[in-house]
Write an enzyme that holds these catalytic residues in place. Structure first.
Site, short mmCIF file in Angstrom:
data_model
loop_
_atom_site.label_atom_id
_atom_site.label_comp_id
_atom_site.label_asym_id
_atom_site.label_seq_id
_atom_site.Cartn_x
_atom_site.Cartn_y
_atom_site.Cartn_z
N LYS A 140 0.85 -1.20 0.00
CA LYS A 140 0.00 0.00 0.00
C LYS A 140 0.89 1.25 0.00
O LYS A 140 2.10 1.15 0.25
CB LYS A 140 -0.93 -0.02 1.21
CG LYS A 140 -0.23 0.01 2.55
CD LYS A 140 -1.22 -0.25 3.70
CE LYS A 140 -0.52 -0.26 5.03
NZ LYS A 140 -1.41 -0.70 6.13
N TYR A 194 15.33 29.82 9.29
CA TYR A 194 14.07 30.43 9.70
C TYR A 194 13.88 30.30 11.20
O TYR A 194 14.12 29.24 11.77
CB TYR A 194 12.90 29.74 8.99
CG TYR A 194 12.83 30.04 7.52
CD1 TYR A 194 12.70 31.34 7.05
CD2 TYR A 194 12.87 29.01 6.60
CE1 TYR A 194 12.62 31.60 5.68
CE2 TYR A 194 12.79 29.25 5.23
CZ TYR A 194 12.66 30.55 4.79
OH TYR A 194 12.56 30.81 3.45
C1 LIG Z 1 -0.71 -1.78 6.76
C2 LIG Z 1 -1.28 -3.07 7.15
C3 LIG Z 1 -0.44 -4.14 7.42
C4 LIG Z 1 1.07 -4.01 7.44
O1 LIG Z 1 1.45 -3.37 8.63
P1 LIG Z 1 2.99 -3.17 9.04
O2 LIG Z 1 2.93 -2.64 10.42
O3 LIG Z 1 3.55 -2.20 8.08
O4 LIG Z 1 3.61 -4.50 8.94
C5 LIG Z 1 -1.01 -5.36 7.70
N1 LIG Z 1 -2.37 -5.51 7.74
C6 LIG Z 1 -3.20 -4.48 7.51
C7 LIG Z 1 -4.67 -4.70 7.59
C8 LIG Z 1 -2.69 -3.23 7.22
O5 LIG Z 1 -3.53 -2.21 7.00
#
Ligand SMILES: *Cc1c(COP(=O)(O)O)cnc(C)c1O
Length: 368
Positions: free
Chosen positions: A35, A260
């Protein structure tokens, strides 16, 4: 000459980290989570880096279709499921697994004729209180799905709130597992519980956490889910190195201020280097004074406030620093978790925030 800022994606390290996940959970099949543009690494690179995974998991249908166009033939899982009835035919047509987390999604599946069987992941809310059916509603949702012709396998799924901790007093992994067991009692189907934290968890519950599917994300990108153990200790390699160069040097006198807000004041004569990298590149503006940076391989620190296109670093420990000195912002030689720590965030956010304007190419660890 292009601006010197660039990110190197290490596909070999991605493969290595997937192998680590498999070694932690040897009996499970693995969804590699891609993702958020494969945590900022690029979807297509995610696909190539995790070609050994049993499936790829992500959020958007468009990106699931893109994976099919790119030639991915193994399973794909939509972690939030579908958003509209119009998505249902796509699941069948492109053989996409969907999460089902609410009754509205069950209805979408009921209303649409499936001309080819599909597999789903039915999500239980075991205390995270984000997505999923409560344990006491779960069997009913399961039976309703079971009654839909065209639904083939139902995988039973939940997600941990605190998988990176051995024992969170508010909600432990063990308590979530207990609720999952209770809600799923007597229901047939494979199980999918663990994100990276669960995969890396090697305690008494490991057997249950590591079957039948695991869903590692951040660990595949060389980050840790938190919890104090370092990526190196877990045997994980960095998969994204963000590099730039020193593009300017200022010699400061005692009392001179930098950037800044004039937030840094030189305690005595010193040199600061200006690095071509700022918050518009994805480097966090909230990074605190002292956040580690490598210049010519020497660890030094951020001074002053990060601006849009530049940041300033202390050159005191770097002998012979010059315009053109190589800078590593994170990755190979500088764990992303350390940098995230300095910015009050997590490695996940840094990777995902890599800005589109940063040039990206591939290379092995240790290369430019
Ligand atoms: C993002 C996600 C993962 C992976 O999580 P990590 O902490 O990056 O390993 C697994 N399951 C679901 C449902 C997620 O949304």
């Amino acid at each position: 000459m292009p601006r010197p800022l660039h990110a190197i994606i290490h596909l070999d390290a991605m493969q290595h980290n997937l192998a680590r996940a498999r070694a932690c959970a040897p009996t499970a099949k693995a969804w590699a989570v891609v993702k958020a543009n494969a945590y900022g690494h690029g979807l297509e690179r995610g696909m190539r880096g995790f070609v050994q995974a049993d499936g790829l998991a992500l959020i958007e249908t468009e990106n699931a279709l893109r994976l099919r166009e790119l030639g991915w033939v193994k399973p794909i899982l939509l972690l939030e499921g579908i958003f509209d009835t119009a998505d249902v035919p796509l699941l069948a047509e492109h053989n996409i697994n969907s999460t089902v987390h609410c009754i509205e999604q069950v209805k979408m599946l009921e209303y649409t004729q499936l001309y080819r069987p599909i597999d789903v992941h039915l999500k239980m809310n075991t205390g995270m209180n984000r997505l999923g059916f409560r344990p006491d509603e779960y069997a009913a949702a399961y039976n309703r799905l079971r009654a839909i012709p065209g639904i083939r396998n139902i995988t039973l799924m939940t997600h941990f709130a605190n998988a990176d901790e051995l024992e969170n007093p508010r909600l432990s992994i063990a308590e979530q597992v207990r609720r999952f067991r209770e809600g799923a009692a007597g229901l047939e189907g494979q199980r999918s519980l663990s994100n990276s934290g669960g995969v890396l968890h090697q305690a008494a519950l490991a057997k249950e956490l590591h079957n039948d599917w695991v869903r590692p994300g951040v660990m595949l990108y060389g980050g840790t889910p938190g919890g104090g153990v370092t990526a190196r200790e877990y045997g994980l390699l960095p998969t994204m190195t963000l590099k730039s160069e020193i593009i300017g040097i200022q010699q400061l006198q005692k009392g001179d201020t930098v950037g800044y807000g004039s937030r840094f004041e030189a305690p005595g004569p010193m040199a600061v280097g200006v690095v071509a990298c700022g918050y518009a590149d994805g480097y966090p503006r909230h990074a605190e004074h002292g956040t580690p940076v490598l210049v010519d391989g020497v660890k030094t620190r951020l001074v002053g406030r990060v601006s849009m296109d530049m940041m300033t670093v202390d050159l005191s420990p770097v002998v012979n620093a010059r315009v053109g000195s190589k800078v590593t912002l994170w990755g190979d030689g500088l764990p992303i978790d350390e940098v995230a720590n300095g910015a009050g965030t997590i490695g996940y956010e840094l990777m995902c925030a890599l800005a589109p304007r940063v040039r990206v190419h591939e290379g092995r660890v240790g290369t430019d």
